[in-house]
Motif scaffolding. Structure first.
Motif, PDB file in Angstrom:
ATOM      1  N   GLN A  98       0.828  -1.206   0.000  1.00  0.00           N
ATOM      2  CA  GLN A  98       0.000   0.000   0.000  1.00  0.00           C
ATOM      3  C   GLN A  98       0.863   1.258   0.000  1.00  0.00           C
ATOM      4  N   THR A  99       1.920   1.250   0.817  1.00  0.00           N
ATOM      5  CA  THR A  99       2.810   2.421   0.900  1.00  0.00           C
ATOM      6  C   THR A  99       3.495   2.680  -0.441  1.00  0.00           C
ATOM      7  N   LEU A 100       4.000   1.627  -1.080  1.00  0.00           N
ATOM      8  CA  LEU A 100       4.657   1.799  -2.384  1.00  0.00           C
ATOM      9  C   LEU A 100       3.655   2.209  -3.454  1.00  0.00           C
ATOM     10  N   ASP A 101       2.463   1.623  -3.430  1.00  0.00           N
ATOM     11  CA  ASP A 101       1.430   2.011  -4.396  1.00  0.00           C
ATOM     12  C   ASP A 101       1.157   3.514  -4.310  1.00  0.00           C
ATOM     13  N   ASP A 102       1.024   4.005  -3.084  1.00  0.00           N
ATOM     14  CA  ASP A 102       0.740   5.432  -2.893  1.00  0.00           C
ATOM     15  C   ASP A 102       1.912   6.307  -3.342  1.00  0.00           C
ATOM     16  N   ALA A 103       3.134   5.907  -2.975  1.00  0.00           N
ATOM     17  CA  ALA A 103       4.299   6.731  -3.272  1.00  0.00           C
ATOM     18  C   ALA A 103       4.651   6.726  -4.754  1.00  0.00           C
ATOM     19  N   LEU A 104       4.576   5.561  -5.378  1.00  0.00           N
ATOM     20  CA  LEU A 104       5.066   5.417  -6.752  1.00  0.00           C
ATOM     21  C   LEU A 104       4.095   5.957  -7.798  1.00  0.00           C
ATOM     22  N   ARG A 105       2.977   6.490  -7.363  1.00  0.00           N
ATOM     23  CA  ARG A 105       2.090   7.173  -8.314  1.00  0.00           C
ATOM     24  C   ARG A 105       2.740   8.443  -8.841  1.00  0.00           C
ATOM     25  N   ARG A 106       3.723   8.955  -8.101  1.00  0.00           N
ATOM     26  CA  ARG A 106       4.432  10.169  -8.495  1.00  0.00           C
ATOM     27  C   ARG A 106       5.825   9.801  -8.974  1.00  0.00           C
ATOM     28  N   GLU A 107       6.332  10.567  -9.915  1.00  0.00           N
ATOM     29  CA  GLU A 107       7.686  10.317 -10.406  1.00  0.00           C
ATOM     30  C   GLU A 107       8.730  10.853  -9.446  1.00  0.00           C
ATOM     31  N   ARG A 108       8.388  11.884  -8.671  1.00  0.00           N
ATOM     32  CA  ARG A 108       9.327  12.502  -7.738  1.00  0.00           C
ATOM     33  C   ARG A 108       8.652  12.701  -6.395  1.00  0.00           C
ATOM     34  N   PHE A 109       9.375  12.372  -5.331  1.00  0.00           N
ATOM     35  CA  PHE A 109       8.835  12.566  -3.986  1.00  0.00           C
ATOM     36  C   PHE A 109       9.963  12.414  -2.973  1.00  0.00           C
ATOM     37  N   ASP A 110       9.659  12.740  -1.732  1.00  0.00           N
ATOM     38  CA  ASP A 110      10.623  12.587  -0.643  1.00  0.00           C
ATOM     39  C   ASP A 110      10.443  11.192  -0.043  1.00  0.00           C
ATOM     40  N   TRP A 111      11.436  10.340  -0.243  1.00  0.00           N
ATOM     41  CA  TRP A 111      11.354   8.948   0.212  1.00  0.00           C
ATOM     42  C   TRP A 111      11.181   8.859   1.730  1.00  0.00           C
ATOM     43  N   VAL A 112      11.826   9.743   2.472  1.00  0.00           N
ATOM     44  CA  VAL A 112      11.728   9.701   3.928  1.00  0.00           C
ATOM     45  C   VAL A 112      10.290   9.928   4.371  1.00  0.00           C
ATOM     46  N   LEU A 113       9.644  10.926   3.790  1.00  0.00           N
ATOM     47  CA  LEU A 113       8.285  11.264   4.198  1.00  0.00           C
ATOM     48  C   LEU A 113       7.245  10.260   3.697  1.00  0.00           C
ATOM     49  N   GLU A 114       7.432   9.763   2.488  1.00  0.00           N
ATOM     50  CA  GLU A 114       6.387   8.968   1.856  1.00  0.00           C
ATOM     51  C   GLU A 114       6.556   7.461   2.017  1.00  0.00           C
ATOM     52  N   VAL A 115       7.770   7.006   2.331  1.00  0.00           N
ATOM     53  CA  VAL A 115       7.996   5.561   2.462  1.00  0.00           C
ATOM     54  C   VAL A 115       8.623   5.220   3.812  1.00  0.00           C
ATOM     55  N   ALA A 116       9.795   5.790   4.087  1.00  0.00           N
ATOM     56  CA  ALA A 116      10.521   5.426   5.308  1.00  0.00           C
ATOM     57  C   ALA A 116       9.721   5.737   6.570  1.00  0.00           C
TER      58      ALA A 116
END
Length: 415
Positions: A130-148
């Motif tokens: 679920q976390t990767l699905d949400d994050a990977l919808r965008r090409e650019r994002f802050d990995w710490v905030l959106e995944v870690a």
């Protein structure tokens, strides 16, 4: 018996700002090669005006495995958070020595065994997906905030049984607790932050007694009701589980992404290890190489000796995991990332990740859970054929305790 003098050209390893530029591995290499230990003066946070730096693997293991000589009672990190030895934090498990520590630890240990945690795999994979699905919808994002940040917070909140609508609060509160560890106020702010969260978890425990669930808060609340632990121990243990369950995994997941985005050799080696069924060894190597919790503190209970160094009663010893995990006597070619390394020399009971989760009575109770989260994330990234690239600079935090990354701007290609 060796007495090592202070070294004037060593940076101030008591100052959190020293670590904003990165872990000083070159300094640790120099200190490790010296006889005895090195003394670092400190204006605050100790009992005798400074601390000894313990950098060799075997010395770190010896300190951690001997709580009778080297106590956690005054504080488990620098600056000491329980400097009088009898403050409010004396009831927190990380500031207890056996037998008190053993009694409190037993209250929840049965809920964190390998067999129990193995049953977590299906729902943890759902959290990761679920976390990767949400994050990977965008090409650019802050990995710490959106995944870690999201994976361990969702996992530990579910382990504790925190309702969905309170999980953001729990994450924010945990981050504030970590910030308060570096303050020079004798642990006052840390205690205040812990007790705020402890009060919430106390109310949650009352609800769990009325409606028991398969979660850690239910187990702890029942232990409280049965008289196995008291209320302050319940509150502070629950907070400790929350902190440990979040930060080690949070930090590791941030650094894993940074390494995959910046080091093609590590990216290739990681893929090979997964494809060859070496996922466990790969997770261990990421943990060793990163060492998310960089160091802990102990206080000598009497005049003694460690590593050939005379140590006085009440001297603080900083056991430096970041240095121990790069000790060539324990890990051949320690500065290389190598999940295929043969015959590392972990201390008894520490596992293949080396000195990451500690040793002795305070070895992290949730180490199996943390490894499971990281393994599942690596498997899902490989399955999706995710390639990470940097979209700016990684930002480090100022902490002498946690190998902190506070921001990691990335771009993502899938397939």
């Amino acid at each position: 018996m060796t007495i090592t003098t202070e070294l004037s050209d060593v940076p101030d390893l008591g100052d959190p700002e020293t670590f904003r530029a990165g872990v000083p591995y070159d300094v640790y290499d120099r200190l490790r090669a010296l006889p005895g230990l090195v003394w670092q003066p400190a204006d605050y946070g100790t009992l005798t005006g400074g601390f000894w730096l313990v950098t060799r693997y075997d010395d770190v293991a010896e300190v951690l495995q001997d709580p009778e000589r080297f106590s956690s009672r005054f504080g488990s990190v620098y600056p000491l958070l329980n400097p009088t030895g009898d403050g409010p934090l004396s009831m927190q498990i990380v500031h207890q020595d056996p037998p008190e520590h053993s009694r409190v630890r037993r209250a929840a240990a049965k809920s964190f065994g390998p067999r129990v945690v193995a049953n977590f795999e299906s729902w943890i994979r759902e959290v990761v997906v679920q976390t990767l699905d949400d994050a990977l919808r965008r090409e650019r994002f802050d990995w710490v905030l959106e995944v870690a940040r999201f994976i361990p917070s969702r996992v530990i909140a579910q382990v504790l049984g925190v309702p969905l609508d309170r999980r953001t609060y729990i994450v924010d509160a945990t981050i504030e607790i970590f910030k308060s560890q570096s303050l020079d106020d004798g642990g006052a702010t840390f205690v205040e932050q812990c007790m705020k969260v402890g009060e919430y978890l106390t109310q949650l425990g009352k609800e769990k007694l009325l409606n028991p669930a398969d979660d850690m808060t239910t187990v702890l609340a029942q232990s409280l009701e049965n008289g196995e632990i008291d209320l302050p121990e319940y509150q502070l243990y629950a907070v400790s589980l929350l902190i440990a369950g979040f930060e080690t995994t949070h930090t590791t997941i941030a650094h894993v992404a940074h390494l995959l985005a910046t080091d093609p050799a590590i990216r290739s080696t990681a893929a090979r290890a997964l494809e060859e069924g070496k996922a466990g060894a790969l997770v261990d190597e990421f943990l060793r190489y990163i060492t998310p919790a960089m160091r802990f503190a102990r206080v000598a209970t009497r005049d003694t000796e460690i590593g050939g160094q005379a140590v006085k009663q009440n001297d603080v010893l900083q056991v430096v995991f970041s240095a121990a995990n790069r000790d060539p006597s324990a890990f051949p070619r320690p500065n290389e990332f190598d999940p295929f390394r043969v015959d590392p020399k972990p201390a008894a009971g520490t596992g293949g990740a080396g000195m990451v989760f500690g040793a002795g009575p305070h070895r992290c109770i949730g180490h199996v859970l943390a490894k499971l989260e990281i393994r599942i994330l690596l498997e899902e990234l490989l399955a999706r054929k995710v390639t990470l690239s940097m979209e700016g600079q990684a930002v480090r935090g100022a902490s002498g305790v946690v190998n902190s990354l506070t921001a990691l701007p990335v771009s993502v290609a899938v397939g």
